[in-house]
Design a protein around this motif. Sequence first.
Motif, PDB file in Angstrom:
ATOM      1  N   THR A   1      50.756 -95.360 -15.728  1.00  7.24           N
ATOM      2  CA  THR A   1      50.124 -96.505 -15.078  1.00  7.24           C
ATOM      3  C   THR A   1      49.274 -97.347 -16.017  1.00  7.24           C
TER       4      THR A   1
ATOM      5  N   CYS B   1      46.207 -96.840 -16.267  1.00 13.78           N
ATOM      6  CA  CYS B   1      44.912 -96.847 -15.592  1.00 13.78           C
ATOM      7  C   CYS B   1      44.247 -95.485 -15.724  1.00 13.78           C
TER       8      CYS B   1
ATOM      9  N   ASP C   1      50.872 -98.629  -5.175  1.00 13.50           N
ATOM     10  CA  ASP C   1      50.008 -99.603  -5.824  1.00 13.50           C
ATOM     11  C   ASP C   1      48.919 -98.865  -6.592  1.00 13.50           C
TER      12      ASP C   1
ATOM     13  N   ALA D   1      45.257 -99.738  -9.018  1.00 14.90           N
ATOM     14  CA  ALA D   1      44.295-100.761  -9.401  1.00 14.90           C
ATOM     15  C   ALA D   1      43.322-100.198 -10.417  1.00 14.90           C
TER      16      ALA D   1
ATOM     17  N   VAL E   1      41.762-103.828 -16.544  1.00 20.33           N
ATOM     18  CA  VAL E   1      42.659-104.013 -17.684  1.00 20.33           C
ATOM     19  C   VAL E   1      42.070-105.114 -18.557  1.00 20.33           C
TER      20      VAL E   1
ATOM     21  N   GLN F   1      42.753-105.470 -12.126  1.00 22.12           N
ATOM     22  CA  GLN F   1      44.194-105.705 -12.023  1.00 22.12           C
ATOM     23  C   GLN F   1      44.829-104.747 -11.022  1.00 22.12           C
ATOM     24  N   VAL F   2      45.654-105.270 -10.133  1.00 21.15           N
ATOM     25  CA  VAL F   2      46.438-104.458  -9.213  1.00 21.15           C
ATOM     26  C   VAL F   2      47.905-104.580  -9.604  1.00 21.15           C
ATOM     27  N   SER F   3      48.594-103.444  -9.711  1.00 18.36           N
ATOM     28  CA  SER F   3      50.017-103.440 -10.030  1.00 18.36           C
ATOM     29  C   SER F   3      50.762-102.654  -8.971  1.00 18.36           C
TER      30      SER F   3
ATOM     31  N   TRP G   1      56.240-100.922 -13.243  1.00 18.56           N
ATOM     32  CA  TRP G   1      55.130-101.568 -12.558  1.00 18.56           C
ATOM     33  C   TRP G   1      55.170-103.076 -12.751  1.00 18.56           C
TER      34      TRP G   1
ATOM     35  N   PRO H   1      52.520-106.197 -12.390  1.00 13.57           N
ATOM     36  CA  PRO H   1      51.129-106.581 -12.127  1.00 13.57           C
ATOM     37  C   PRO H   1      51.056-107.842 -11.271  1.00 13.57           C
ATOM     38  N   GLN H   2      50.050-107.902 -10.411  1.00 14.11           N
ATOM     39  CA  GLN H   2      49.824-109.124  -9.656  1.00 14.11           C
ATOM     40  C   GLN H   2      49.408-110.242 -10.614  1.00 14.11           C
TER      41      GLN H   2
END
Length: 234
Positions: A84, A86, A111, A113, A116, A121-123, A132, A134-135
Amino acid sequence: LWATCSGGASTGFAADCTSYTLMTTTASSDNWTPVGSATTGLSYGGAATSAVLALTSATGYLLGPDGTLYSGPLHGGWQKAGATGCLPGAAQSNGLPAGAFLALVNSGTVDVACDVAGAFQVSASSNGGSAWIPQPLTVWSAVTAPSGVTSLTATPGGTLALTTASGIYVLPAGAVQWKQASVASAPDGGFSYVGMTTNDQGVALAANASLHEIWMTFDGGQAWAARTTITPGN
């Protein structure tokens, strides 16, 4: 999810956790066993860290301390599903990660978050975590991307909601911009947890546990109000 920690009543039992192992047992038993070697002894170089477990009715996901995502059936046999990027970081006082958050839409759509390069960032992954998307930055064009996120959740229909010290934010399914939800008499300090049980209904907990209240939504996370006072000991 079993952890090796040195925290206590004064520091929080989730403090200074350095190793995590995913365990399983049956409903009628207290005989816990590891689900497999892939999710045993997970750590991040010996540093205090956290991990997060999320389940559907048949499949589960585990975000490990180093950002690796694992998945498998509830009865065991979990394996690495993807990376991820993350890092969960040290745990909050409630045990949830401070740096990365996981939310399941269904058994294959996940999802995640996190921060980043200094930005929230939410992916999303539609294939169980192997890839993934990313938004785009424009999802935060209507409101400032929040800091100090405490919890993330998803509805079966794909709506996302997150909590912070300043309130609750929601991204309805199919929408292109996050917005701040309406919260009646928002508690000082914001919220520590949010969870959606259906596409319309969800609950949130105040960061100030002494309030003994839960907030609820019945319109998919767009408006919240205190609904229930919890009496300690009952």
